[in-house]
Scaffold this motif. Structure first.
Motif, PDB file in Angstrom:
ATOM      1  N   GLY A  11       0.820  -1.326   0.025  1.00 32.04           N
ATOM      2  CA  GLY A  11      -0.132  -0.074  -0.007  1.00 32.04           C
ATOM      3  C   GLY A  11       0.978   1.293  -0.015  1.00 32.04           C
ATOM      4  O   GLY A  11       0.495   2.332   0.495  1.00 32.04           O
ATOM      5  N   GLY A  12       1.901   1.232  -0.379  1.00 29.95           N
ATOM      6  CA  GLY A  12       3.108   2.300  -0.529  1.00 29.95           C
ATOM      7  C   GLY A  12       3.518   2.610   0.884  1.00 29.95           C
ATOM      8  O   GLY A  12       4.367   3.663   0.809  1.00 29.95           O
ATOM      9  N   ARG A  13       3.401   1.793   1.610  1.00 30.99           N
ATOM     10  CA  ARG A  13       4.020   2.233   3.022  1.00 30.99           C
ATOM     11  C   ARG A  13       4.731   0.948   3.814  1.00 30.99           C
ATOM     12  O   ARG A  13       4.175  -0.201   3.614  1.00 30.99           O
ATOM     13  N   PRO A  14       5.441   1.129   4.475  1.00 30.53           N
ATOM     14  CA  PRO A  14       6.239   0.140   5.211  1.00 30.53           C
ATOM     15  C   PRO A  14       5.324  -0.671   5.916  1.00 30.53           C
ATOM     16  O   PRO A  14       4.672  -0.123   6.809  1.00 30.53           O
ATOM     17  N   VAL A  15       5.205  -2.106   5.920  1.00 26.06           N
ATOM     18  CA  VAL A  15       4.207  -2.938   6.649  1.00 26.06           C
ATOM     19  C   VAL A  15       4.620  -2.795   8.069  1.00 26.06           C
ATOM     20  O   VAL A  15       3.798  -2.760   8.994  1.00 26.06           O
ATOM     21  N   ALA A  16       6.128  -2.831   8.569  1.00 22.99           N
ATOM     22  CA  ALA A  16       6.410  -2.715   9.907  1.00 22.99           C
ATOM     23  C   ALA A  16       5.630  -1.422  10.539  1.00 22.99           C
ATOM     24  O   ALA A  16       5.087  -1.456  11.832  1.00 22.99           O
ATOM     25  N   THR A 114      -2.574  -6.196   6.893  1.00 20.96           N
ATOM     26  CA  THR A 114      -1.568  -5.719   6.214  1.00 20.96           C
ATOM     27  C   THR A 114      -1.806  -5.616   4.529  1.00 20.96           C
ATOM     28  O   THR A 114      -1.070  -5.031   3.866  1.00 20.96           O
ATOM     29  N   VAL A 115      -2.706  -6.485   4.176  1.00 21.24           N
ATOM     30  CA  VAL A 115      -2.824  -6.667   2.800  1.00 21.24           C
ATOM     31  C   VAL A 115      -4.090  -5.946   2.155  1.00 21.24           C
ATOM     32  O   VAL A 115      -4.229  -6.017   0.908  1.00 21.24           O
ATOM     33  N   ASP A 116      -4.789  -5.285   3.109  1.00 20.46           N
ATOM     34  CA  ASP A 116      -6.095  -4.968   2.453  1.00 20.46           C
ATOM     35  C   ASP A 116      -6.166  -3.709   1.512  1.00 20.46           C
ATOM     36  O   ASP A 116      -6.816  -3.262   0.772  1.00 20.46           O
ATOM     37  N   ARG A 117      -4.736  -3.042   1.684  1.00 22.73           N
ATOM     38  CA  ARG A 117      -4.398  -1.967   0.381  1.00 22.73           C
ATOM     39  C   ARG A 117      -3.373  -2.167  -0.482  1.00 22.73           C
ATOM     40  O   ARG A 117      -2.774  -1.488  -0.983  1.00 22.73           O
ATOM     41  N   ALA A 118      -3.201  -3.573  -0.753  1.00 22.45           N
ATOM     42  CA  ALA A 118      -2.044  -3.919  -1.528  1.00 22.45           C
ATOM     43  C   ALA A 118      -2.174  -3.696  -2.991  1.00 22.45           C
ATOM     44  O   ALA A 118      -3.695  -3.504  -3.531  1.00 22.45           O
ATOM     45  N   ARG A 119      -1.340  -3.317  -3.770  1.00 23.15           N
ATOM     46  CA  ARG A 119      -1.392  -2.670  -5.296  1.00 23.15           C
ATOM     47  C   ARG A 119      -0.943  -3.846  -6.033  1.00 23.15           C
ATOM     48  O   ARG A 119       0.180  -4.488  -5.485  1.00 23.15           O
ATOM     49  N   PRO A 120      -1.380  -3.858  -7.310  1.00 23.02           N
ATOM     50  CA  PRO A 120      -0.880  -4.998  -8.243  1.00 23.02           C
ATOM     51  C   PRO A 120       0.676  -5.042  -8.222  1.00 23.02           C
ATOM     52  O   PRO A 120       1.252  -6.161  -8.199  1.00 23.02           O
ATOM     53  N   GLU A 121       1.394  -3.866  -8.224  1.00 26.82           N
ATOM     54  CA  GLU A 121       2.660  -3.950  -8.395  1.00 26.82           C
ATOM     55  C   GLU A 121       3.615  -4.488  -7.161  1.00 26.82           C
ATOM     56  O   GLU A 121       4.689  -4.518  -7.063  1.00 26.82           O
TER      57      GLU A 121
END
Length: 413
Positions: A11-16, A114-121
Motif C-alpha cells: 500500500g505504498g507504506r512500510p508494513v512494519a 496488512t494486505v487490504d491496501r495492496a497494489r498490483p505491483e
C-alpha cells in the motif's frame, strides 16, 4: 534475529510501521473475536483479557513488525513471553486447542490488516509477507505447544507429590533422617515459615468459571513472587484464602525488613491484600512455629490490624493476655460499661489502632473528628479510663485484648 533483506512495503507504506501504528486497534479487535468465538477466553476475567492477553497480543504484533522490517528470523528469546503466557494458561486450565486457535485468529487478522491496501505491483512483497507470516505461525505453534505441555508435566510431576510429602512430614514433626528415608528429599537446614491470609480478588466474586480462574491466577502470581527468594523449591499448602509457605533459606537469614518488602511485593503481584505471620525454624521446630504463626494471625486479625507482615514480637502483649489467667475477667470488666454501646467500643479500638489520631479515626469510621472527640470523652466518663493518660492507655489496650480472648461483647473494629 539475523538480518537477511530489506523491509517490505504494501500500500505504498512500510508494513512494519503500519503494524506498529495499528497495534492498539488490532489488539482490541483480536480480543473481541476471542471473546466472541472461544468460550475458554470468554470465561477469563476481564482484568486478564485487558492485561495479560492484551499484552501478549501486542508483543506478538511487535515481533512480527520486527520480522518484516528487517526480514528477520524469529529466535527463542523473541518468543519467551509467548511461552510464559502459554504456561500460565496451562495452570489456569485453558485448553491447548483454544490457545492455538487464538494465535491463528491473531495471525489471520494481522494478514488482513496488512494486505487490504495492496497494489498490483506489490505482489512480490505480498508473497514475501505471506511467507514471513507462515514462518512466524510455525514458530509460535511450536513454542506455545511445547511450553504448555511442559507446564502440564510440571503440574503433574511426581516431584510435586514428593514436596507435599516433605511438607506433611515436617508438619508432623518427623525426624530429618526419617523424612529423607521416606520421601527421598532432604529437609533444608532452616525455613522461613510464612502463614498467609489472602483477601479475595474482586474477580473471585464473579459468577461462573471466572472465580476459579481468578483464584488460580492469584495463587500463581503469589508463588511467582515468592519462589525467586528461595535456595531450593519452596514447600506450599495454599488455597484462595491463604495457607502455608516454607521457604528454604541459606546460611544468612533474611532481614525482617526484606521479608516485609517481599510480602508487600507478593501482595502487589497477586493484586490482593496479604496478612502474614513469619518466623524462622529448623526442621524440628516447624510444627511449633506454624502453631504460633496461626496464633499471631488470629490476634492480628482479631485486633483489626491491617494487611502486612507480623512477627511474634508484634503481638507479645496480646499473646500474653490471651493466655488463660485469673486476671482476664477482671481486665475485660473494665469495659463492661460499654457493653451496650458498640459505637463507643468501635471508636475506642479504632482510635487506639491509629495511635490516637483523631483524624485518621474519623476517616476510617466516616465521622467528623469532633464526633470522635465526643465518643472518647464518653468512654472516659463511663469507664473512668482515658486513652490520653499513659497509665489508662495500657489498661484499655489490655481490656480490649481480654474481651477478645474471652469472646465478650463487640470489642473490635
Amino acid at each position: 534475529m539475523t538480518r537477511t533483506n530489506i523491509p517490505l512495503r504494501i500500500g505504498g507504506r512500510p508494513v512494519a510501521a503500519r503494524l506498529r501504528a495499528g497495534a492498539p486497534k488490532l489488539t482490541r479487535e483480536v480480543l473481541a473475536r476471542l471473546r466472541a468465538e472461544l468460550p475458554a477466553y470468554a470465561a477469563l476475567p476481564a482484568e486478564e483479557l485487558a492485561g495479560d492477553i492484551a499484552e501478549i497480543t501486542q508483543h506478538t504484533l511487535r515481533v512480527f513488525a520486527d520480522v518484516v522490517e528487517g526480514r528477520l528470523a524469529v529466535g527463542d528469546v523473541d518468543l519467551a513471553p509467548q511461552r510464559a503466557s502459554a504456561a500460565q494458561r496451562a495452570e489456569e486450565g485453558v485448553p491447548l486447542d483454544a490457545i492455538l486457535t487464538a494465535y491463528q485468529i491473531g495471525v489471520e487478522m494481522c494478514w488482513r490488516e496488512t494486505v487490504d491496501r495492496a497494489r498490483p505491483e506489490e505482489l512480490t512483497d505480498v508473497l514475501a509477507l505471506f511467507a514471513e507470516l507462515l514462518q512466524l505461525q510455525r514458530a509460535l505453534v511450536g513454542a506455545v505447544a511445547a511450553a504448555y505441555l511442559d507446564a502440564r508435566r510440571f503440574l503433574d510431576e511426581p516431584g510435586r507429590g514428593g514436596r507435599a510429602a516433605l511438607l506433611g512430614a515436617l508438619l508432623a514433626g518427623e525426624p530429618a533422617a526419617a523424612i529423607t528415608g521416606r520421601t527421598g528429599l532432604r529437609p533444608a537446614a532452616r525455613y522461613l515459615v510464612l502463614t498467609l491470609a489472602l483477601a479475595a480478588h474482586p474477580d473471585e466474586a464473579r459468577p461462573g468459571p471466572c472465580a476459579a480462574i481468578a483464584a488460580r491466577r492469584k495463587l500463581r502470581r503469589l508463588r511467582q513472587a515468592l519462589d525467586p527468594h528461595t535456595v531450593e523449591p519452596m514447600l506450599t499448602s495454599l488455597d484462595p484464602d491463604g495457607g502455608l509457605a516454607l521457604l528454604p533459606i541459606g546460611a544468612a537469614a533474611p532481614g525482617w525488613p526484606d521479608v516485609r518488602a517481599l510480602i508487600a511485593h507478593a501482595a502487589h503481584e497477586a493484586d490482593t491484600p496479604i496478612t502474614a505471620a513469619a518466623a524462622l525454624a529448623e526442621p524440628a521446630g516447624v510444627p511449633d512455629v506454624v502453631e504460633r504463626n496461626a496464633e499471631v494471625l488470629r490476634l492480628v486479625r482479631g485486633g483489626g490490624r491491617g494487611p502486612g507482615l507480623y512477627l511474634f514480637t508484634d503481638v507479645l502483649l496480646d499473646y500474653q493476655l490471651s493466655r488463660p489467667s485469673a486476671a482476664l475477667p477482671g481486665l475485660a470488666e473494665l469495659l463492661t460499661p460499654l457493653d451496650h454501646k458498640p459505637e463507643l467500643l468501635l471508636t475506642l479500638e479504632t482510635y487506639l489502632t491509629h495511635g490516637r489520631d483523631r483524624r485518621a479515626t474519623a476517616a476510617t469510621l466516616h465521622l467528623h473528628p469532633n464526633t470522635v472527640d465526643y465518643r472518647i470523652r464518653r468512654v472516659t466518663t463511663l469507664t473512668g479510663l482515658s486513652p490520653n493518660r499513659v497509665t489508662d492507655l495500657h489498661q484499655l489496650n489490655a481490656a480490649l485484648v481480654a474481651r477478645r480472648s474471652l469472646g465478650v461483647g463487640d470489642a473490635g473494629a
